[in-house]
Design an enzyme around this catalytic site. Sequence first.
Site, PDB file in Angstrom:
ATOM      1  CG  ASN A  41      -1.698   1.239   1.408  1.00 34.77           C
ATOM      2  OD1 ASN A  41      -1.836   2.022   0.467  1.00 34.77           O
ATOM      3  ND2 ASN A  41      -2.243   1.450   2.601  1.00 34.77           N
ATOM      4  CE  LYS A  79       0.211   3.403   4.809  1.00 35.56           C
ATOM      5  NZ  LYS A  79       0.087   3.577   6.232  1.00 35.56           N
ATOM      6  CG  HIS A 101      -5.795   1.898   5.201  1.00 36.32           C
ATOM      7  ND1 HIS A 101      -5.349   2.819   6.115  1.00 36.32           N
ATOM      8  CD2 HIS A 101      -4.771   1.040   5.002  1.00 36.32           C
ATOM      9  CE1 HIS A 101      -4.095   2.526   6.448  1.00 36.32           C
ATOM     10  NE2 HIS A 101      -3.726   1.448   5.785  1.00 36.32           N
ATOM     11  CD  GLU A 103      -2.896   5.471   6.756  1.00 38.57           C
ATOM     12  OE1 GLU A 103      -2.902   5.512   5.523  1.00 38.57           O
ATOM     13  OE2 GLU A 103      -1.961   4.977   7.417  1.00 38.57           O
ATOM     14  CD  GLU A 137      -3.762  -2.560   7.404  1.00 32.22           C
ATOM     15  OE1 GLU A 137      -2.649  -2.836   6.947  1.00 32.22           O
ATOM     16  OE2 GLU A 137      -4.363  -1.500   7.150  1.00 32.22           O
ATOM     17  N   GLY A 159       2.104   2.282  10.845  1.00 32.61           N
ATOM     18  CA  GLY A 159       3.047   3.393  10.707  1.00 32.61           C
ATOM     19  C   GLY A 159       3.735   3.794  12.000  1.00 32.61           C
ATOM     20  CB  SER A 210       4.918  -1.618  12.248  1.00 37.45           C
ATOM     21  OG  SER A 210       4.488  -0.281  12.437  1.00 37.45           O
TER      22      SER A 210
HETATM   23  C1  PEP Z   1      -0.835   0.040   5.886  1.00 42.86           C
HETATM   24  O1  PEP Z   1      -0.697   0.994   5.149  1.00 42.86           O
HETATM   25  O2  PEP Z   1      -1.837  -0.662   5.748  1.00 42.86           O
HETATM   26  C2  PEP Z   1       0.179  -0.256   6.875  1.00 42.86           C
HETATM   27  C3  PEP Z   1       0.067  -1.353   7.566  1.00 42.86           C
HETATM   28  O3  PEP Z   1       1.218   0.630   7.032  1.00 42.86           O
HETATM   29  P1  PEP Z   1       2.637   0.335   7.738  1.00 42.86           P
HETATM   30  O4  PEP Z   1       3.139  -0.954   7.168  1.00 42.86           O
HETATM   31  O5  PEP Z   1       3.483   1.495   7.370  1.00 42.86           O
HETATM   32  O6  PEP Z   1       2.382   0.216   9.204  1.00 42.86           O
END
Ligand code: PEP
Length: 252
Positions: free
Chosen positions: A9, A11, A97, A99, A167, A173, A213
């Site tokens: 992803n 982003k 997601h 976000e 998630e 992040g 992460s």
């Molecule tokens: C994500 O964007 O779904 C995500 C898990 O980000 P990160 O790996 O940076 O934590």
Amino acid sequence: MRKKLIAGNWKMNLDITESRELAKTILEKTDKKYFEYTDVLLCPTFVSLNAVEDVIKDSQILLGAQNLSYENNGAYTGEISASMLKVIGCEYAIIGHSERRKYFGENDEIVNKKIIKALEFDLKPILCVGETLEERNSGKQNEVVENQLIKGLKDISDLNNVVIAYEPVWAIGTGQNATPQQANEMHKHIRSVIAKLYNQNNADNIKILYGGSLNDKNCKELLSESDIDGGLIGGASLKADSFIEIIKATQP
Ligand code: PEP
């Protein structure tokens, strides 16, 4: 056996040139034999979808969008429809997601409409669910995720093309991943909810990704858990080497 899926992803990162470059590097460095066990998916921004598709179109790497509109077409300024994504070459769409839930007001009802629209246009939705730190600290994580599943999957009878991504919001992040045990426990819980809402066969077959992460250092441990079928990766998907290490970690 559930085939693994490693999804990047990107982003709101990388312009069209950078996206093309990263896709090229990933393509060049990914050993073709990895695709036997693992599907690899890239989800760039909307404006880079075409460029990335150009790079990967003759390969086994798949293309996905980070979002879509639940409307078909028309006067919805700034929105992108499922049919447009399909035409450009997308096979997947990330939906709900955290976000998008946090910054753009997407609630479970909107998420549900988007999943229905994705399926209608033959796109595989990756439904993201996960609890906040506060919810985990008060022991509510199972309840929260169950509710997101019930509402997100409302009126969806066929789960064959649906992927779930667990998630935890506190892990996205932050550099603080869920432990393999925490993640696997939640994945088992998700399967038990699917068994209750649908049946055991669906529960056994649905792909459940972990995201939060996940990186080249912790991937081996997380991805070897019994109920973790791959990863949805943000930060570590922006560097070809770390992304490929994660793909490698899914190999038997
Ligand atoms: C994500 O964007 O779904 C995500 C898990 O980000 P990160 O790996 O940076 O934590």
